[in-house]
Design an enzyme around this catalytic site. Structure first.
Site, short mmCIF file in Angstrom:
data_model
loop_
_atom_site.label_atom_id
_atom_site.label_comp_id
_atom_site.label_asym_id
_atom_site.label_seq_id
_atom_site.Cartn_x
_atom_site.Cartn_y
_atom_site.Cartn_z
CG PHE A 280 8.90 2.70 -18.73
CD1 PHE A 280 9.55 3.54 -17.95
CD2 PHE A 280 9.73 2.04 -19.66
CE1 PHE A 280 11.01 3.76 -18.09
CE2 PHE A 280 10.87 2.01 -20.00
CZ PHE A 280 11.69 3.02 -18.95
CG ASP A 366 -0.96 9.78 12.19
OD1 ASP A 366 -1.60 9.96 11.19
OD2 ASP A 366 -0.01 8.71 12.38
NE ARG A 443 -7.04 9.05 3.87
CZ ARG A 443 -6.31 9.26 4.95
NH1 ARG A 443 -5.20 9.87 4.81
NH2 ARG A 443 -6.57 9.28 6.16
CG ASP A 478 0.66 8.18 5.49
OD1 ASP A 478 0.63 7.21 4.54
OD2 ASP A 478 -0.36 8.17 6.15
N GLY A 526 -0.44 4.27 3.58
CA GLY A 526 -1.54 3.71 3.77
C GLY A 526 -1.17 2.26 4.52
CG ASP A 532 9.84 -0.10 -1.76
OD1 ASP A 532 10.75 0.66 -1.82
OD2 ASP A 532 8.88 0.34 -1.92
CG ASP A 546 -3.18 2.29 7.59
OD1 ASP A 546 -2.45 2.71 8.37
OD2 ASP A 546 -3.90 2.69 6.81
CD GLU A 612 -6.86 -2.00 29.80
OE1 GLU A 612 -7.57 -2.73 29.19
OE2 GLU A 612 -7.16 -0.91 30.05
C1 DGJ Z 1 -2.68 6.13 6.59
C2 DGJ Z 1 -1.70 5.51 7.67
O1 DGJ Z 1 -1.23 4.41 7.27
C3 DGJ Z 1 -2.26 5.67 8.85
O2 DGJ Z 1 -1.44 5.09 9.96
C4 DGJ Z 1 -2.42 7.19 9.46
O3 DGJ Z 1 -1.16 8.04 9.26
C5 DGJ Z 1 -3.51 8.01 8.26
N1 DGJ Z 1 -2.95 7.82 6.79
C6 DGJ Z 1 -3.44 9.38 8.68
O4 DGJ Z 1 -4.15 10.00 7.58
#
Ligand code: DGJ
Length: 654
Positions: A280, A366, A443, A478, A526, A532, A546, A612
């Site tokens: 910054f 997803d 990633r 995401d 992720g 936040d 996750d 279940e």
């Molecule tokens: C990260 C997310 O936190 C997961 O729930 C899922 O959506 C994956 N990415 C998909 O790539």
């Protein structure tokens, strides 16, 4: 709620249970006097004037060696004033000369809460709910004006801070550090509570007794991060859930941050929060400004529980916006842990049918639904549905799901670009990367440069096209890597990019919120890497982690609960053995943990046994019966040592 004493130039902000006081002293320095339990008096007893070796004196003090900014408590300490503690504002001019002494110019008291252009901030629901104090300071040499903004929500015991720095001079200058809030304590024995973590294990509670030196947490990742949450609590060493004085600071910002606690030579403590310094370097030309993102502060004299309730109430009703702030969120079935990238339209329909029979409200598809996206190395940026995989267009698939009486949600990761994408082939310069160097991959992907207008336009249009083309009522937004290359191919001032990126993200999210008010956005990075108050302004719930293992989730929820309301924490029941930990837990345990959140499932319902399925039907019913108390009631942490226990209590105590 905001008072000014003209005689002593003292500013006082009262909330129901707290008082905040500061003074523009005879030299024009803005000193911090007090933040604590509500008091009606003048608290200038906090100031002591004693000669102290090697604490320098301002020129204006003449031969008075008892006056030193090195020890006096201050509101907006800046570098180069003789204060050798850590400061909030570091500025240099074109020659590289540091220093920026600030003197009081004037003030304004306004009704209602200030807002910040382009940045998320606490808002008032009506003008009577809030007040604003603006104190102006300036530095003549640089022509720098600092407007310090204070917002107050008296009934909620909330005080907010921000600052706008403007170049009113003739030459450029550069900010290399800009924090938002500072509380100087002249005495006290304190613990600092912070929330550290990593991917799939976010916001672990940590309580440290402050010792001499500078303790800092923060994020250099261009995101608020899994590693440290932009939230901290300073409390008396013996404070508990229900007793003792505590002060909290929470950053309304989703990028890099820095939070500091410094115990100095005379046992005084300085607590500060604001933007990360790293990468910054923000040059302001004449006429230009920068706004320090907001910090929300609260004080409790009744321990951590009350502090938590103050933050929960503020975030729920004065940060979260839109219709989903007040209505119950859908119970979702998310496809990720059930299918990952491996699915077809028929499979989705089967799962959706089964989910409907269990009582689920929404099916969320997803990652993996667009052309080329059969693993995580491809196609980010190309948001075209894979009709072959889906067995038709996205609109057709959603139509079939809607016909079952289920609504539909979709995963997107709009801030990213895969090198293996049409978008990258056409616009490599839209990715953040430094010319002449290979970028670091995260990633397998790069970050789109949201500081650019053309990129923001592309991102907005891509999302709008999806929302216009199919009845998508929820987006899981995401974000799966940290920013490393802070470089924009269209900028002359790379030191601005890390901040301008975040303004760009907020602009896109605001545009989607405004034009698609019926779409619920769930934040995600992720899991909980961007959990936040900044994100909550646009996305009233966030995927908490996750890690869906029920036992791990108990400590993740425990830590998260200190600053964030249950309604913000998305939590899903998944299968056993758990995909992240391999642990086996009863279905009921998984339910009990997930129901303390924005609730859902993350499994293939077709594979469940009849027992279940019946249990899940009962769970959904029970959640629907209790969810008002869970998401709108008061949350109490009862135990976290030998076992976890928590309680939800209705607002009327019944
Ligand atoms: C990260 C997310 O936190 C997961 O729930 C899922 O959506 C994956 N990415 C998909 O790539």
């Amino acid at each position: 709620m905001i008072e000014y004493n003209d005689d002593k130039r003292i500013f006082t902000i009262h909330t129901k249970n707290s008082t905040y006081q500061m003074q523009a002293d005879g030299f024009g320095y803005l000193l911090h006097l007090y933040y604590g339990r509500r008091t009606l008096g003048v608290t200038d007893w906090a100031l002591s004037y004693v000669e102290r070796g090697f604490s320098v004196n301002p020129y204006d003090a003449g031969n008075d060696r008892t006056y030193s900014l090195d020890v006096l408590p201050q509101e907006f300490p800046s570098q180069g004033t003789g204060d050798f503690r850590s400061t909030m504002l570091n500025v240099h001019d074109e020659s590289g000369t540091y220093g920026c002494e600030l003197r009081y110019v004037g003030y304004e008291i306004l009704t209602g809460k200030y807002s910040l252009s382009g940045l998320p901030a606490v808002y008032a629901n009506d003008n009577d709910e809030a007040g604003t104090l603006i104190i102006t300071l300036s530095n003549e040499r640089l022509g720098l004006t600092a407007k310090l903004l204070y917002g107050v929500l008296p009934e909620k015991d909330i005080i907010t801070r921000s600052a706008i720095i403007t170049n009113d001079g003739k030459n450029p200058f550069t900010l290399t550090k800009l924090l938002t809030s500072c509380i100087d304590f002249t005495h006290g024995d304190f613990d600092l509570i912070t929330f550290h973590g990593r991917h799939a294990m976010e916001r672990n509670f940590e309580r440290t007794h402050l010792t001499h030196g500078l303790f800092t947490i923060g994020s250099r990742r261009g995101m608020s991060s899994h590693q440290y949450n932009p939230f901290m609590i300073l409390c008396e060493h013996n404070a508990t859930e229900t007793s003792g004085n505590c002060w909290g600071m929470q950053f309304v910002y989703s990028g890099g941050f820095r939070a500091e606690a410094e115990l100095e030579q005379y046992g005084q403590t300085r607590l500060m929060m604001g933007l990360a310094e790293e990468k910054f370097s923000y040059t302001l030309k004449p006429g230009e400004s920068i706004t320090a993102p907001e910090v929300i502060m609260t004080f409790s004299s009744q321990g951590l529980e009350k502090l938590t309730h103050n933050f929960h109430d503020c975030l729920r009703k004065n940060i979260c916006r839109g219709k989903f702030r007040d209505i119950q969120r859908p119970i979702v079935l998310n496809s990720w842990e059930a299918l990952y990238f491996d699915f077809c339209g028929e499979k989705i329909i089967d799962m959706a049918k089964c989910a409907k029979s269990l009582g689920v409200d929404m099916f969320v598809l997803d990652d993996g639904w667009f052309v080329g996206r059969n693993d995580d190395n491809h196609a980010l940026g190309d948001w075209t549905e894979d009709t072959e995989k889906l067995g038709g267009t996205l609109g057709e698939l959603v139509g079939k799901i809607n016909a079952m009486g289920l609504s539909f949600g979709l995963w997107v990761e709009p801030e990213m670009i895969s090198e293996n994408s049409r978008l990258y082939r056409e616009h490599p310069e839209w990715a953040m990367s430094i010319p002449g160097e290979n970028p670091v991959r995260g990633r397998g992907q790069l970050v789109l440069d949201l500081s650019r207008h053309d990129v923001r336009e592309y991102v907005y249009r891509s999302i709008a096209k999806i929302l216009d083309g199919a009845n998508v009522e929820y987006l899981k937004w995401d974000y799966n890597r940290s920013i490393n290359e802070v470089y924009s191919h269209s900028s002359q001032c790379q030191g601005k990019i890390i901040y301008d990126y975040m303004l760009g993200l907020y602009e896109v999210l605001e545009r989607i919120n405004t034009n698609y008010p019926d779409v619920l956005i769930e934040g995600c990075a992720g899991g909980g890497g961007r959990f936040d108050a900044g994100m909550l302004y646009y996305t009233p719930q966030i995927w908490t982690s996750d890690n869906t293992d029920a036992l791990d989730r108990m400590s993740i929820h425990y830590g998260t609960s200190f600053g964030y309301p249950v309604s913000a924490m998305a939590a899903h029941v998944s299968v056993c053995p758990n995909h992240q930990t391999g642990r086996i837990t009863p279905l009921n345990t998984r339910y009990v943990v997930s129901m303390s959140g924005a609730f859902g499932y993350e499994l293939d319902p077709v594979k469940l046994t009849d027992d279940e399925k019946n249990e899940i039907r009962r769970q959904i019913q029970s959640y629907k019966n209790d969810r008002e108390i869970i998401t709108d009631g008061l949350y109490y942490r009862l135990s976290h040592e030998d076992f976890f226990a928590w309680e939800h209590v209705s607002r009327d105590g019944s």
